[in-house]
Motif scaffolding. Structure first.
Motif, PDB file in Angstrom:
ATOM      1  N   VAL A 251      50.986 -76.209  43.613  1.00 59.43           N
ATOM      2  CA  VAL A 251      51.197 -76.686  44.986  1.00 59.43           C
ATOM      3  C   VAL A 251      52.598 -76.247  45.381  1.00 59.43           C
ATOM      4  O   VAL A 251      53.597 -76.895  45.077  1.00 59.43           O
ATOM      5  N   GLY A 252      52.664 -75.080  46.000  1.00 52.56           N
ATOM      6  CA  GLY A 252      53.924 -74.510  46.430  1.00 52.56           C
ATOM      7  C   GLY A 252      54.432 -73.441  45.493  1.00 52.56           C
ATOM      8  O   GLY A 252      54.156 -73.442  44.287  1.00 52.56           O
ATOM      9  N   THR A 253      55.185 -72.520  46.062  1.00 49.55           N
ATOM     10  CA  THR A 253      55.762 -71.438  45.270  1.00 49.55           C
ATOM     11  C   THR A 253      56.787 -71.962  44.275  1.00 49.55           C
ATOM     12  O   THR A 253      57.034 -71.327  43.246  1.00 49.55           O
ATOM     13  N   THR A 254      57.381 -73.135  44.542  1.00 52.23           N
ATOM     14  CA  THR A 254      58.350 -73.685  43.597  1.00 52.23           C
ATOM     15  C   THR A 254      57.652 -74.095  42.307  1.00 52.23           C
ATOM     16  O   THR A 254      58.136 -73.800  41.206  1.00 52.23           O
ATOM     17  N   SER A 255      56.523 -74.788  42.415  1.00 45.53           N
ATOM     18  CA  SER A 255      55.761 -75.155  41.221  1.00 45.53           C
ATOM     19  C   SER A 255      55.294 -73.913  40.477  1.00 45.53           C
ATOM     20  O   SER A 255      55.367 -73.842  39.241  1.00 45.53           O
ATOM     21  N   LEU A 256      54.814 -72.933  41.231  1.00 48.62           N
ATOM     22  CA  LEU A 256      54.334 -71.701  40.607  1.00 48.62           C
ATOM     23  C   LEU A 256      55.443 -71.023  39.814  1.00 48.62           C
ATOM     24  O   LEU A 256      55.227 -70.562  38.683  1.00 48.62           O
ATOM     25  N   ARG A 257      56.659 -70.964  40.360  1.00 57.87           N
ATOM     26  CA  ARG A 257      57.730 -70.243  39.682  1.00 57.87           C
ATOM     27  C   ARG A 257      58.118 -70.908  38.369  1.00 57.87           C
ATOM     28  O   ARG A 257      58.436 -70.231  37.393  1.00 57.87           O
ATOM     29  N   VAL A 258      58.088 -72.247  38.335  1.00 58.68           N
ATOM     30  CA  VAL A 258      58.393 -72.922  37.078  1.00 58.68           C
ATOM     31  C   VAL A 258      57.276 -72.682  36.059  1.00 58.68           C
ATOM     32  O   VAL A 258      57.539 -72.406  34.885  1.00 58.68           O
ATOM     33  N   LEU A 259      56.028 -72.790  36.493  1.00 58.16           N
ATOM     34  CA  LEU A 259      54.910 -72.572  35.579  1.00 58.16           C
ATOM     35  C   LEU A 259      54.945 -71.172  34.981  1.00 58.16           C
ATOM     36  O   LEU A 259      54.758 -70.991  33.769  1.00 58.16           O
ATOM     37  N   GLU A 260      55.199 -70.178  35.820  1.00 61.04           N
ATOM     38  CA  GLU A 260      55.240 -68.812  35.310  1.00 61.04           C
ATOM     39  C   GLU A 260      56.461 -68.575  34.430  1.00 61.04           C
ATOM     40  O   GLU A 260      56.405 -67.803  33.469  1.00 61.04           O
ATOM     41  N   SER A 261      57.552 -69.251  34.714  1.00 64.42           N
ATOM     42  CA  SER A 261      58.751 -69.131  33.878  1.00 64.42           C
ATOM     43  C   SER A 261      58.520 -69.745  32.502  1.00 64.42           C
ATOM     44  O   SER A 261      59.116 -69.316  31.503  1.00 64.42           O
ATOM     45  N   ALA A 262      57.660 -70.767  32.454  1.00 65.24           N
ATOM     46  CA  ALA A 262      57.438 -71.497  31.210  1.00 65.24           C
ATOM     47  C   ALA A 262      56.323 -70.911  30.351  1.00 65.24           C
ATOM     48  O   ALA A 262      56.196 -71.287  29.185  1.00 65.24           O
ATOM     49  N   ALA A 263      55.514 -70.023  30.901  1.00 69.07           N
ATOM     50  CA  ALA A 263      54.338 -69.518  30.179  1.00 69.07           C
ATOM     51  C   ALA A 263      54.711 -68.370  29.254  1.00 69.07           C
ATOM     52  O   ALA A 263      55.547 -67.523  29.592  1.00 69.07           O
ATOM     53  N   ASP A 264      54.062 -68.337  28.081  1.00 71.52           N
ATOM     54  CA  ASP A 264      54.263 -67.193  27.194  1.00 71.52           C
ATOM     55  C   ASP A 264      53.304 -66.068  27.575  1.00 71.52           C
ATOM     56  O   ASP A 264      52.542 -66.171  28.548  1.00 71.52           O
ATOM     57  N   GLN A 265      53.318 -64.986  26.824  1.00 70.43           N
ATOM     58  CA  GLN A 265      52.531 -63.804  27.180  1.00 70.43           C
ATOM     59  C   GLN A 265      51.030 -64.072  27.161  1.00 70.43           C
ATOM     60  O   GLN A 265      50.256 -63.387  27.820  1.00 70.43           O
TER      61      GLN A 265
END
Length: 343
Positions: A251-265
């Protein structure tokens, strides 16, 4: 890529200066693969599936916009990143009149020393006294509405509530995670009844989100960093939901950026507590999310580049053209979209 590839013409009357009421009555454009469909935010329970999980940003906007004086020079400051308990990095208006070591008096017993000028023209401000900076800001600061709103009308009491989401809990943002502004207790109850999950993370959104991309090529643009956090318990629940076939919807680009920053390959979401300056543009491979709820963004902005990375640039240019022709309202107080890329 050339930045002008992400340009489009937006009539000024499409920029929303106030949110709709109730919040969940805003328009919502469903972009699902090649399909466009006009809906409203209240339809979300019908557009998502049981087992899907919505991820909200629980940051709370602080009154981070200050006006003061250094001698007879009027100085404006917008805080955008906390450095420690008393020091913030801030964008400065009339910065040519400010030097390292100068004292700025913001009134109401609030003052700060301009400690250091940074390469981007911002300053480190060290606030005087022992009171918590949040208390100082409550006396001397005002809500930092985006420039495309603040330049057209005065900030008022309504903005104190209009510019906070119902999930706002952790103080530290200087811009709202605006996709979540559309959610109401009634909508959340309907999502719960449908079996759609709900999780929160934190990204303290900085004022850099409003800065234009001045470079001609995306490779030359540098993002400002923002602090984000995902708890270990939240990471576990998100990974379990995905393993069970649910989709993770930011929900929002802010949430997306944290999720993608936290995900491994491999797409596993890991606990996270750090700064992120992730820049998502076409060519990026998404790992953590399966969809996005987001408002309509500025031309040539990093956020329009992000949605173009998710859905395709031509697809999003067509979606925005449809939204403009259909009188959708743009930007922070505007309407919403649900972006569901093809598998």
């Amino acid at each position: 890529m050339r930045v002008d590839l992400f340009d489009f013409e937006l009539p000024q009357d499409r920029i929303a200066l106030r949110p709709v009421a109730p919040r969940d009555a805003a328009k919502l454009l469903l972009v699902e693969g090649e399909r466009l469909q006009d809906r409203i935010v209240r339809d979300l329970p019908d557009l998502l599936e049981p087992g899907d999980v919505l991820v909200f940003n629980d940051t709370r906007v602080i009154p981070a916009k200050l006006t003061g004086y250094r001698g007879d020079a009027r100085i404006g400051a917008t805080l955008h990143k906390r450095l420690d308990l008393r020091r913030w990095q801030a964008f400065i208006r009339n910065a040519k009149r400010l030097r390292e070591g100068d004292r700025i008096d913001f009134g109401s017993g609030v003052a700060a020393i301009a400690e250091e000028r940074h390469d981007d023209g911002s300053f480190t401000l060290a606030f005087e006294g022992e009171e918590p900076v949040e208390l100082l800001l409550s006396r001397a600061g005002e809500m930092p509405l985006p420039p495309y709103i603040a330049s057209k009308r005065a900030i008022d009491e309504r903005d104190l509530s209009d510019y906070q989401t119902m999930f706002a809990a952790n103080e530290g943002a200087v811009a709202a995670p605006t996709a979540a502004l559309h959610f109401t207790p009634e909508l959340v109850a309907a999502l719960d009844e449908r079996g759609i999950g709900r999780e929160t993370l934190t990204l303290h959104v900085g004022a850099g989100t409003f800065l234009p991309v001045k470079a001609e090529d995306t490779d030359e643009h540098r993002m400002h960093s923002e602090w984000g956090q995902i708890s270990p318990e939240t990471a576990v629940r998100l990974n379990e939901a995905r393993q069970q076939g649910g989709r993770i919807i930011g929900v929002g680009t802010t949430s997306l950026r944290v999720l993608e920053s936290a995900a491994d390959q491999d797409g596993t979401i890991l606990p996270f507590a750090a700064d992120t300056d992730i820049f998502i543009k076409p060519g990026y491979r998404f790992r953590a999310i399966d969809g996005l709820i987001t408002n309509f963004h500025l031309p040539k902005s990093t956020l329009f580049m992000l949605v173009s990375a998710l859905m395709g640039r031509e697809r999003m240019l067509a979606a925005y053209a449809h939204a403009i022709a259909s009188h959708y309202r743009f930007y922070s107080y505007g309407d919403s979209s649900l972006l569901l890329p093809e598998k």
